[in-house]
Design a protein around this motif. Structure first.
Motif: not given
Length: 199
Positions: A1-26
């Motif tokens: 199973m592939p794992t994408a690492l999402l590094w949170f920094r200033r964006d401590l949220r789940l909504r409106d988080h394009p990097a999270l969506l990109t990690a999910r897709d990856a």
């Protein structure tokens, strides 16, 4: 199973988080996303007690939203993230782009340290990514009023959709957070995404 690492920094949220969506897709439908926050000594050290306490409160709220999956590490991200990628078998690292001088240098160093593992910058913690609103000749504004007019004309994207279908990676070791500082009577606003949306 592939794992994408999402590094949170200033964006401590789940909504409106394009990097999270990109990690999910990856990660793909069979993969998972490993959510990580690093207490970077260069940023944590000079922070005052109220800022440290509010950050700790925001991270606790985010961890609740993630069902306890948030992985905390303390130290130099250039050393910690490649080690965590190896430990978790992650195939990519995802972040919101950082426009600050230290953040850009740090991210370039992390990207070099990751070697062949892609370091993917998506979106920005700002409504409009810094450097995107410029004069017609491409140079930066020096006066606020013309910049503000150009910023409104440029507009900004609608919030990114919610992160449906994310499988959070669990069972990865997490460090304890640094101790919460005593605020000596200073009152802080409620922390976390739900509190921010309510405000």
């Amino acid at each position: 199973m592939p794992t994408a690492l999402l590094w949170f920094r200033r964006d401590l949220r789940l909504r409106d988080h394009p990097a999270l969506l990109t990690a999910r897709d990856a990660a793909g439908p069979d993969g998972d996303v490993l959510p990580v926050f690093v207490f970077d000594d260069r940023l944590w050290g000079p922070s005052g007690a109220p800022r440290r306490r509010f950050l700790l409160d925001c991270l606790a709220a985010l961890d609740d939203d993630l069902g306890g999956a948030l992985v905390l590490r303390s130290g130099d991200p250039t050393r910690l993230l490649p080690a965590l990628v190896h430990e978790a078998g992650a195939t990519s690292v995802h972040v919101s782009a950082d426009a600050g001088p230290y953040g850009r240098r740090r991210d370039e160093a992390v990207e070099r340290a990751l070697g062949d593992v892609p370091f993917v910058r998506t979106g920005s913690p700002y409504a409009v990514t810094p450097g995107r609103v410029t004069k017609r000749d491409g140079s930066p504004f020096r006066v606020w009023s013309p910049f503000a007019r150009a910023w409104r004309e440029h507009g900004w994207r609608a919030p990114a959709p919610g992160p449906d279908g994310v499988r959070w990676r669990t069972a990865v070791r997490s460090d304890d957070p640094p101790p919460a500082p005593d605020l000596d009577g200073v009152a802080l606003p409620p922390a976390g995404e739900a509190a921010a949306l309510a405000a």
